[in-house]
Design a protein around this motif. Structure first.
Motif, short mmCIF file in Angstrom:
data_model
loop_
_atom_site.label_atom_id
_atom_site.label_comp_id
_atom_site.label_asym_id
_atom_site.label_seq_id
_atom_site.Cartn_x
_atom_site.Cartn_y
_atom_site.Cartn_z
N ARG A 134 0.84 -1.21 0.00
CA ARG A 134 0.00 0.00 0.00
C ARG A 134 0.87 1.25 0.00
N ALA A 135 1.94 1.22 0.78
CA ALA A 135 2.82 2.39 0.83
C ALA A 135 3.48 2.64 -0.52
N ARG A 136 3.90 1.57 -1.19
CA ARG A 136 4.54 1.72 -2.50
C ARG A 136 3.55 2.25 -3.55
N CYS A 137 2.30 1.85 -3.41
CA CYS A 137 1.28 2.22 -4.40
C CYS A 137 0.57 3.53 -4.06
N GLY A 138 0.83 4.06 -2.88
CA GLY A 138 0.14 5.27 -2.47
C GLY A 138 -1.33 5.04 -2.21
N GLY A 139 -1.67 3.87 -1.77
CA GLY A 139 -3.07 3.49 -1.54
C GLY A 139 -3.26 2.01 -1.81
N ALA A 140 -4.49 1.63 -2.08
CA ALA A 140 -4.78 0.21 -2.34
C ALA A 140 -4.02 -0.27 -3.57
N PRO A 141 -3.31 -1.39 -3.47
CA PRO A 141 -2.60 -1.92 -4.64
C PRO A 141 -3.58 -2.24 -5.76
N PRO A 142 -3.20 -2.01 -7.01
CA PRO A 142 -4.10 -2.33 -8.13
C PRO A 142 -4.35 -3.84 -8.20
N PRO A 143 -5.51 -4.23 -8.70
CA PRO A 143 -5.83 -5.66 -8.75
C PRO A 143 -4.91 -6.47 -9.65
N GLU A 144 -4.20 -5.78 -10.58
CA GLU A 144 -3.29 -6.51 -11.46
C GLU A 144 -2.06 -7.05 -10.74
N LEU A 145 -1.75 -6.51 -9.57
CA LEU A 145 -0.60 -7.02 -8.83
C LEU A 145 -0.90 -8.41 -8.27
N ILE A 146 0.10 -9.28 -8.34
CA ILE A 146 -0.05 -10.62 -7.77
C ILE A 146 -0.07 -10.50 -6.25
N ARG A 147 -1.13 -11.04 -5.66
CA ARG A 147 -1.26 -11.07 -4.21
C ARG A 147 -1.39 -12.53 -3.79
N LEU A 148 -0.40 -13.02 -3.05
CA LEU A 148 -0.41 -14.40 -2.60
C LEU A 148 -0.83 -14.44 -1.14
N ARG A 149 -1.79 -15.27 -0.84
CA ARG A 149 -2.31 -15.34 0.52
C ARG A 149 -1.58 -16.42 1.30
N ASP A 150 -0.84 -15.98 2.31
CA ASP A 150 -0.09 -16.89 3.17
C ASP A 150 -0.87 -17.04 4.48
N PRO A 151 -1.27 -18.27 4.82
CA PRO A 151 -2.06 -18.46 6.05
C PRO A 151 -1.30 -18.07 7.31
N ARG A 152 0.03 -18.02 7.23
CA ARG A 152 0.80 -17.66 8.42
C ARG A 152 1.14 -16.18 8.48
N ASP A 153 1.50 -15.60 7.33
CA ASP A 153 2.01 -14.23 7.32
C ASP A 153 1.10 -13.23 6.64
N GLY A 154 -0.08 -13.64 6.21
CA GLY A 154 -0.99 -12.72 5.56
C GLY A 154 -0.66 -12.52 4.09
N ASP A 155 -1.29 -11.52 3.48
CA ASP A 155 -1.08 -11.26 2.05
C ASP A 155 0.35 -10.84 1.77
N ARG A 156 0.88 -11.39 0.67
CA ARG A 156 2.25 -11.07 0.25
C ARG A 156 2.24 -10.70 -1.23
N TYR A 157 2.99 -9.64 -1.56
CA TYR A 157 3.10 -9.17 -2.94
C TYR A 157 4.55 -9.39 -3.39
N PRO A 158 4.79 -10.34 -4.31
CA PRO A 158 6.17 -10.58 -4.77
C PRO A 158 6.89 -9.29 -5.12
N GLU A 159 8.09 -9.16 -4.60
CA GLU A 159 8.82 -7.88 -4.68
C GLU A 159 9.23 -7.52 -6.10
N PHE A 160 9.43 -8.51 -6.97
CA PHE A 160 9.89 -8.22 -8.33
C PHE A 160 8.93 -7.29 -9.07
#
Length: 227
Positions: A134-160
């Motif tokens: 969110r900080a990188r995007c200045g708000g809600a990340p766009p839906p086109e970004l890959i969001r992987l749901r990790d049951p232990r660590d929450g949502d993760r957005y691959p850094e690449f």
């Protein structure tokens, strides 16, 4: 369409049939159900409607993307041009034969300790938390970004997906992710980025910024559109 093109489509279906058991082991229940539904759509397509057959076969190919890179079928996907041209009635006939096998009872795949090895591999890649994205995007990340749901660590957005030095999302990543339907199938999109690609001669995520953007888009188009 020449005989080689039709043969490529049929070859993919033959490979699926030959490796049905290991495909079932490699895909989780949701991914396997998607593959069966895509094969069903192909089997039900009218053989003389080239566009419908081609799109149905594209769906089958896309459903196979989550397979591990070293799986025999996944390894063939990038080199097979089965979905690029109208595959003809042989593909429909092949899909109908396959469905006799895929509709047989198959044991439910249960990853060790409730985890999925393929997804764990993707979750080990460098990623941002939801707050960091969110900080990188200045708000809600766009839906086109890959969001992987990790049951232990929450949502993760691959850094690449983000430009270096705390930057915003790469424009070409958003374009490719739209083609890969990352908002619908984030795991499949992530697998494409982190798997070897014979057309690009490397892993797309590692080639970001090293290859012209149009090369990455073109490779994704081969998979997503086939036109």
């Amino acid at each position: 369409m020449d005989e080689g093109d039709a043969g490529s489509a049929e070859r993919l279906l033959v490979l699926i049939g030959e490796h049905r058991d290991t495909i079932r082991e490699a895909l989780d229940d949701e991914e396997y159900a998607l593959l069966v539904s895509r094969l069903t759509a192909l089997a039900e397509a009218a053989p003389d409607e080239d566009r419908a057959v081609r799109r149905a076969l594209q769906g089958v190919r896309r459903a196979l993307v989550p397979l591990p890179p070293d799986h025999p079928v996944r390894a063939e996907l990038d080199s097979l041009r089965a979905v690029v041209v109208p595959p003809g009635p042989g593909a429909v006939a092949g899909a109908r034969e396959l469905m006799a096998w895929f509709r047989l009872p198959s044991p439910v795949r249960e990853p060790p300790c409730g985890r999925d090895p393929g997804r764990d591999r993707l979750l080990r890649e460098p990623a941002l938390s939801a707050a960091e994205a969110r900080a990188r995007c200045g708000g809600a990340p766009p839906p086109e970004l890959i969001r992987l749901r990790d049951p232990r660590d929450g949502d993760r957005y691959p850094e690449f997906q983000f430009t270096p030095g705390g930057g915003t999302p790469h424009g070409v990543v958003l374009e490719v992710n739209r083609l890969l339907l990352a908002d619908i199938d984030p795991w499949g999109a992530a697998s494409w980025w982190f798997s070897g690609n014979t057309w690009l001669r490397g892993t797309p995520a590692a080639l970001l910024g090293r290859l012209p953007d149009h090369r990455l888009v073109g490779a994704a188009l081969e998979l997503a559109e086939g036109e």
